[in-house]
Design an enzyme around this catalytic site. Sequence first.
Site, PDB file in Angstrom:
ATOM      1  CB  CYS A  66      21.455  46.892  70.975  1.00  0.00           C
ATOM      2  SG  CYS A  66      23.151  46.314  70.873  1.00  0.00           S
ATOM      3  CG  HIS A  99      33.922  29.839  85.256  1.00  0.00           C
ATOM      4  ND1 HIS A  99      34.962  29.314  84.526  1.00  0.00           N
ATOM      5  CD2 HIS A  99      33.255  28.776  85.775  1.00  0.00           C
ATOM      6  CE1 HIS A  99      34.928  27.988  84.595  1.00  0.00           C
ATOM      7  NE2 HIS A  99      33.884  27.634  85.334  1.00  0.00           N
TER       8      HIS A  99
HETATM    9  C1  RB5 Z   1      21.080  50.572  66.147  1.00  0.00           C
HETATM   10  O1  RB5 Z   1      20.789  50.761  64.811  1.00  0.00           O
HETATM   11  C2  RB5 Z   1      22.296  49.686  66.350  1.00  0.00           C
HETATM   12  O2  RB5 Z   1      23.436  50.386  66.025  1.00  0.00           O
HETATM   13  C3  RB5 Z   1      22.325  49.181  67.779  1.00  0.00           C
HETATM   14  O3  RB5 Z   1      21.145  48.502  68.059  1.00  0.00           O
HETATM   15  C4  RB5 Z   1      23.432  48.207  68.141  1.00  0.00           C
HETATM   16  O4  RB5 Z   1      23.586  47.221  67.179  1.00  0.00           O
HETATM   17  C5  RB5 Z   1      24.697  48.765  68.578  1.00  0.00           C
HETATM   18  O5  RB5 Z   1      25.606  48.003  68.950  1.00  0.00           O
END
Ligand code: RB5
Length: 152
Positions: A66, A99
């Site tokens: 993400c 681990h």
């Molecule tokens: C999305 O904009 C962002 O909030 C997500 O990809 C991430 O960074 C969340 O932890």
Amino acid sequence: MRIAVGSDHGGFALKNEIARMLAGAGHDILDVGAHAFDPADDYPDFARAVGLAVRRGEAERGILICGSGVGASVAANKLAGIRAGLCHDTYSAHQGVEHDNMNVLCLGARVIGSELAHELVRAFISARFSGEERHVRRLAKIAAIEKELMSY
Ligand code: RB5
């Protein structure tokens, strides 16, 4: 190795790049999405899909990306049996497997560059759980926490 990959919009481009790199290295890739860039999609959906694929044995390991890697790791660790780690250094990427038997690697595409991401993924995929007694004992304690405290 069969590897599940997933990302929200924040990790979309890097996820596709990592999937191509792993497929080129001979791994079998299960891409749970996103399958198209959607700035309104939500990382928990992909964390759920990657975690389930690993839990069901459809993939041996998972890679979740993400923007920061934080949301992905928080969400993935809500699935019992998933041991997800956000690793932006190569030591943690392999030691987390050796681990802690980490089975999902989380990355933040807005934090690290592509070359480091490739190295982290290679370190994660090449590592194996050591099986040493002290690590097995600690994992059993994590499993006990899951059983006791993962629901209210
Ligand atoms: C999305 O904009 C962002 O909030 C997500 O990809 C991430 O960074 C969340 O932890």
